[in-house]
Design a protein around this motif. Structure first.
Motif, PDB file in Angstrom:
ATOM      1  N   TYR A   1     -26.356  15.839  -5.181  1.00  0.00           N
ATOM      2  CA  TYR A   1     -25.850  17.168  -4.722  1.00  0.00           C
ATOM      3  C   TYR A   1     -25.232  17.981  -6.119  1.00  0.00           C
ATOM      4  O   TYR A   1     -24.729  19.161  -6.165  1.00  0.00           O
ATOM      5  CB  TYR A   1     -24.395  17.191  -3.918  1.00  0.00           C
ATOM      6  CG  TYR A   1     -24.799  16.635  -2.611  1.00  0.00           C
ATOM      7  CD1 TYR A   1     -25.833  16.493  -1.963  1.00  0.00           C
ATOM      8  CD2 TYR A   1     -23.442  16.126  -1.910  1.00  0.00           C
ATOM      9  CE1 TYR A   1     -26.008  15.995  -0.676  1.00  0.00           C
ATOM     10  CE2 TYR A   1     -23.792  15.531  -0.574  1.00  0.00           C
ATOM     11  CZ  TYR A   1     -24.710  15.491   0.356  1.00  0.00           C
ATOM     12  OH  TYR A   1     -25.139  15.122   1.169  1.00  0.00           O
TER      13      TYR A   1
ATOM     14  N   VAL B   1     -18.135  13.296  -7.663  1.00  0.00           N
ATOM     15  CA  VAL B   1     -16.765  13.300  -7.237  1.00  0.00           C
ATOM     16  C   VAL B   1     -15.912  12.033  -7.517  1.00  0.00           C
ATOM     17  O   VAL B   1     -16.669  11.096  -7.740  1.00  0.00           O
ATOM     18  CB  VAL B   1     -16.761  14.107  -5.919  1.00  0.00           C
ATOM     19  CG1 VAL B   1     -17.017  15.634  -5.498  1.00  0.00           C
ATOM     20  CG2 VAL B   1     -17.089  13.136  -4.725  1.00  0.00           C
TER      21      VAL B   1
ATOM     22  N   CYS C   1     -13.162  14.806  -3.370  1.00  0.00           N
ATOM     23  CA  CYS C   1     -13.789  14.840  -2.065  1.00  0.00           C
ATOM     24  C   CYS C   1     -12.733  15.097  -1.093  1.00  0.00           C
ATOM     25  O   CYS C   1     -12.052  14.333  -0.594  1.00  0.00           O
ATOM     26  CB  CYS C   1     -14.393  13.811  -1.713  1.00  0.00           C
ATOM     27  SG  CYS C   1     -15.141  13.658  -0.025  1.00  0.00           S
ATOM     28  N   PRO C   2     -12.795  16.430  -0.366  1.00  0.00           N
ATOM     29  CA  PRO C   2     -11.593  16.590   0.623  1.00  0.00           C
ATOM     30  C   PRO C   2     -11.875  15.456   1.826  1.00  0.00           C
ATOM     31  O   PRO C   2     -10.771  15.423   2.405  1.00  0.00           O
ATOM     32  CB  PRO C   2     -12.033  17.980   1.323  1.00  0.00           C
ATOM     33  CG  PRO C   2     -12.899  18.576   0.302  1.00  0.00           C
ATOM     34  CD  PRO C   2     -13.627  17.545  -0.789  1.00  0.00           C
ATOM     35  N   MET C   3     -12.834  15.035   2.100  1.00  0.00           N
ATOM     36  CA  MET C   3     -12.839  14.183   3.224  1.00  0.00           C
ATOM     37  C   MET C   3     -12.402  12.945   2.922  1.00  0.00           C
ATOM     38  O   MET C   3     -11.541  12.362   3.757  1.00  0.00           O
ATOM     39  CB  MET C   3     -14.453  14.012   3.660  1.00  0.00           C
ATOM     40  CG  MET C   3     -14.421  12.840   4.866  1.00  0.00           C
ATOM     41  SD  MET C   3     -15.906  12.770   5.807  1.00  0.00           S
ATOM     42  CE  MET C   3     -17.065  12.160   4.325  1.00  0.00           C
TER      43      MET C   3
ATOM     44  N   ASN D   1     -16.830   7.170   1.008  1.00  0.00           N
ATOM     45  CA  ASN D   1     -16.117   8.362   0.705  1.00  0.00           C
ATOM     46  C   ASN D   1     -14.821   8.167   1.117  1.00  0.00           C
ATOM     47  O   ASN D   1     -14.245   8.724   2.178  1.00  0.00           O
ATOM     48  CB  ASN D   1     -16.682   9.537   1.537  1.00  0.00           C
ATOM     49  CG  ASN D   1     -18.322   9.834   1.336  1.00  0.00           C
ATOM     50  OD1 ASN D   1     -19.123   9.116   0.881  1.00  0.00           O
ATOM     51  ND2 ASN D   1     -18.150  11.207   0.949  1.00  0.00           N
TER      52      ASN D   1
ATOM     53  N   CYS E   1     -16.307  16.304   6.893  1.00  0.00           N
ATOM     54  CA  CYS E   1     -16.639  16.852   5.538  1.00  0.00           C
ATOM     55  C   CYS E   1     -16.677  18.495   5.695  1.00  0.00           C
ATOM     56  O   CYS E   1     -17.483  18.780   6.510  1.00  0.00           O
ATOM     57  CB  CYS E   1     -18.297  16.360   5.112  1.00  0.00           C
ATOM     58  SG  CYS E   1     -18.845  17.558   4.102  1.00  0.00           S
ATOM     59  N   PRO E   2     -15.800  19.200   4.997  1.00  0.00           N
ATOM     60  CA  PRO E   2     -15.816  20.646   5.518  1.00  0.00           C
ATOM     61  C   PRO E   2     -17.190  21.339   5.159  1.00  0.00           C
ATOM     62  O   PRO E   2     -17.419  22.331   5.507  1.00  0.00           O
ATOM     63  CB  PRO E   2     -14.918  21.071   4.462  1.00  0.00           C
ATOM     64  CG  PRO E   2     -13.887  19.954   3.772  1.00  0.00           C
ATOM     65  CD  PRO E   2     -15.072  18.676   3.988  1.00  0.00           C
ATOM     66  N   THR E   3     -17.854  20.913   4.223  1.00  0.00           N
ATOM     67  CA  THR E   3     -19.207  21.424   3.981  1.00  0.00           C
ATOM     68  C   THR E   3     -20.235  21.043   5.353  1.00  0.00           C
ATOM     69  O   THR E   3     -20.797  22.093   5.690  1.00  0.00           O
ATOM     70  CB  THR E   3     -20.000  20.866   2.592  1.00  0.00           C
ATOM     71  OG1 THR E   3     -18.832  21.239   1.669  1.00  0.00           O
ATOM     72  CG2 THR E   3     -21.059  21.402   2.361  1.00  0.00           C
ATOM     73  N   HIS E   4     -20.364  19.915   5.611  1.00  0.00           N
ATOM     74  CA  HIS E   4     -21.397  19.521   6.530  1.00  0.00           C
ATOM     75  C   HIS E   4     -21.013  19.979   8.047  1.00  0.00           C
ATOM     76  O   HIS E   4     -21.747  20.445   8.888  1.00  0.00           O
ATOM     77  CB  HIS E   4     -21.526  18.013   6.713  1.00  0.00           C
ATOM     78  CG  HIS E   4     -22.472  17.412   5.655  1.00  0.00           C
ATOM     79  ND1 HIS E   4     -21.839  17.048   4.449  1.00  0.00           N
ATOM     80  CD2 HIS E   4     -23.829  17.365   5.629  1.00  0.00           C
ATOM     81  CE1 HIS E   4     -23.108  16.911   3.569  1.00  0.00           C
ATOM     82  NE2 HIS E   4     -24.046  16.900   4.183  1.00  0.00           N
TER      83      HIS E   4
ATOM     84  N   GLU F   1     -23.081  13.336   8.470  1.00  0.00           N
ATOM     85  CA  GLU F   1     -21.867  13.947   8.383  1.00  0.00           C
ATOM     86  C   GLU F   1     -21.753  15.118   8.983  1.00  0.00           C
ATOM     87  O   GLU F   1     -20.887  16.052   9.104  1.00  0.00           O
ATOM     88  CB  GLU F   1     -21.541  14.093   7.082  1.00  0.00           C
ATOM     89  CG  GLU F   1     -20.849  13.079   6.091  1.00  0.00           C
ATOM     90  CD  GLU F   1     -20.618  13.251   4.827  1.00  0.00           C
ATOM     91  OE1 GLU F   1     -20.508  14.345   4.068  1.00  0.00           O
ATOM     92  OE2 GLU F   1     -20.816  12.568   4.046  1.00  0.00           O
TER      93      GLU F   1
ATOM     94  N   MET G   1     -18.622  19.306  -5.747  1.00  0.00           N
ATOM     95  CA  MET G   1     -19.912  18.807  -6.334  1.00  0.00           C
ATOM     96  C   MET G   1     -20.508  19.814  -7.442  1.00  0.00           C
ATOM     97  O   MET G   1     -21.109  19.593  -8.147  1.00  0.00           O
ATOM     98  CB  MET G   1     -20.896  18.718  -5.141  1.00  0.00           C
ATOM     99  CG  MET G   1     -20.820  17.317  -4.602  1.00  0.00           C
ATOM    100  SD  MET G   1     -21.172  15.987  -5.666  1.00  0.00           S
ATOM    101  CE  MET G   1     -20.933  14.780  -4.934  1.00  0.00           C
TER     102      MET G   1
HETATM  103 FE1  SF4 Z   1     -17.069  15.118   0.140  1.00  0.00          FE
HETATM  104 FE2  SF4 Z   1     -18.470  16.446   1.779  1.00  0.00          FE
HETATM  105 FE3  SF4 Z   1     -18.513  17.401  -0.890  1.00  0.00          FE
HETATM  106 FE4  SF4 Z   1     -19.924  14.966   0.171  1.00  0.00          FE
HETATM  107  S1  SF4 Z   1     -20.482  17.164   0.444  1.00  0.00           S
HETATM  108  S2  SF4 Z   1     -18.325  15.183  -1.614  1.00  0.00           S
HETATM  109  S3  SF4 Z   1     -18.358  14.571   1.859  1.00  0.00           S
HETATM  110  S4  SF4 Z   1     -16.759  17.343   0.596  1.00  0.00           S
END
Ligand code: SF4
Ligand code: 13P
Length: 305
Positions: A27, A62, A87-89, A115, A172-175, A200, A263
């Motif tokens: 990523y 991360v 990584c927020p998750m 994670n 995961c806030p992104t997925h 995710e 990322m």
């Molecule tokens: Fe964490 Fe989601 Fe970023 Fe992966 S994509 S590092 S799970 S926040």
């Protein structure tokens, strides 16, 4: 600002001088992936670090990923060029949270997605990745399993695993941003396209996927599918290698919001500065490293299908 090519040259020269290996997660920014020795998913990168005879690892990813490298190769200096890349998750469950959850279910082994922080791994029975989660859950010698921290990966595993499962409510806030409507609109516009997404993603997105897989699984799927157009439901950094490795195929990102800000923090300037200073070190203490390594080793012992 120096031109990319110059930065790359200086980084490569310093890597050689320091006997350091540069790793980049799938990523990372295109130019960071293009400069690295190895690109890959989080676990494969840590394993590559452990196998190498480099003195230092520059981990472009991360924080939990750099921790995994430190767990697997304690004799090497692990550098994370931006220490604030988290990584927020992974940060959604703390060691204290997990201790409380374990007290509520004394017989249920804890399966921790990679994670997670090293401290959380140290309290877990076995780790898993998005590529082996079903296999790991089925390998546990107990009818019940407690899975952390991702509710979406847990719900995905619960569809097929033969276990009573409970899970922590992380995501995961992104997925999580990807919604089925965006995918359906793209499928309508490209009727011959197939849709591949990461586990995710939300369950309602997984419901409409042609293929669900980890980041490494996505490269394999892209090569094997007969489809010429592939809609991608994971972080946009993955497009760099997908396009390079499959010049005859078209890849469409399922949503513009599929960008993980953490990322994207690491730039080539950060990598150069970290190599000049040999600082920004991530080191897991022995007290945490030993039990965390046990959870990772348990996962690596699970036989492949
Ligand atoms: Fe964490 Fe989601 Fe970023 Fe992966 S994509 S590092 S799970 S926040
Ligand atoms: P991988 O384990 O496939 O590298 O994915 C890590 C991640 O952060 C997914 O969002």
């Amino acid at each position: 600002m120096k031109p990319t090519i110059e930065l790359q040259k200086e980084i490569r020269a310093l890597l050689k001088q320091r006997n350091a290996l540069m790793l980049a997660h799938n990523y990372q920014r295109d130019e960071v992936q293009a400069t690295a020795d190895i690109c890959g998913d989080s676990l494969a990168l840590s394993q590559a670090a452990a196998k190498s005879d480099a003195d230092a690892i520059v981990f472009c990813g991360v924080h939990f990923m750099a921790e995994s490298a430190s767990i697997l190769c304690p004799d090497k200096r692990v550098i994370l060029p931006r220490l604030d890349a988290g990584c927020p998750m992974a940060d959604m469950i703390t060691a204290e949270d997990l201790r409380k959850e374990k007290e509520k279910r004394p017989g249920a082994p804890v399966v921790a997605y990679v994670n997670t922080t090293a401290e959380v791994k140290a309290l877990s029975d076995i780790c898993c990745t998005s590529a082996n989660a079903v296999r790991v859950v089925n390998s546990v010698k107990s009818d019940s399993v407690y899975m952390i921290p991702d509710r979406n990966l847990s719900m995905y595993v619960a569809r097929t695993a033969k276990k009573n499962m409970e899970w922590w409510n992380g995501f995961c806030p992104t997925h999580e941003k990807l919604k089925p409507a965006e995918v359906l609109k793209l499928k309508q516009k490209h009727p011959d396209a197939v849709f591949a997404c990461h586990p995710e993603c939300r369950p309602e997105v997984i419901d409409i996927a042609d293929h669900v897989c980890s980041t490494s699984g996505m490269y394999k799927f892209a090569q094997e599918t007969k489809a010429k157009t592939i809609i991608i439901g994971t972080e946009m950094g993955i497009l760099y290698r997908l396009k390079k490795e499959n010049p005859d195929k078209t890849f469409i990102l399922a949503s513009k919001s599929l960008i993980c800000p953490n990322m994207k923090l690491i730039t080539l300037e950060d990598v150069l500065e970290a190599l000049q200073g040999m600082d920004r070190i991530v080191q897991v203490t022995e007290e945490i490293r030993i039990p965390a390594k046990k959870a990772l080793d348990m996962m690596l012992e699970v036989p492949r299908d």
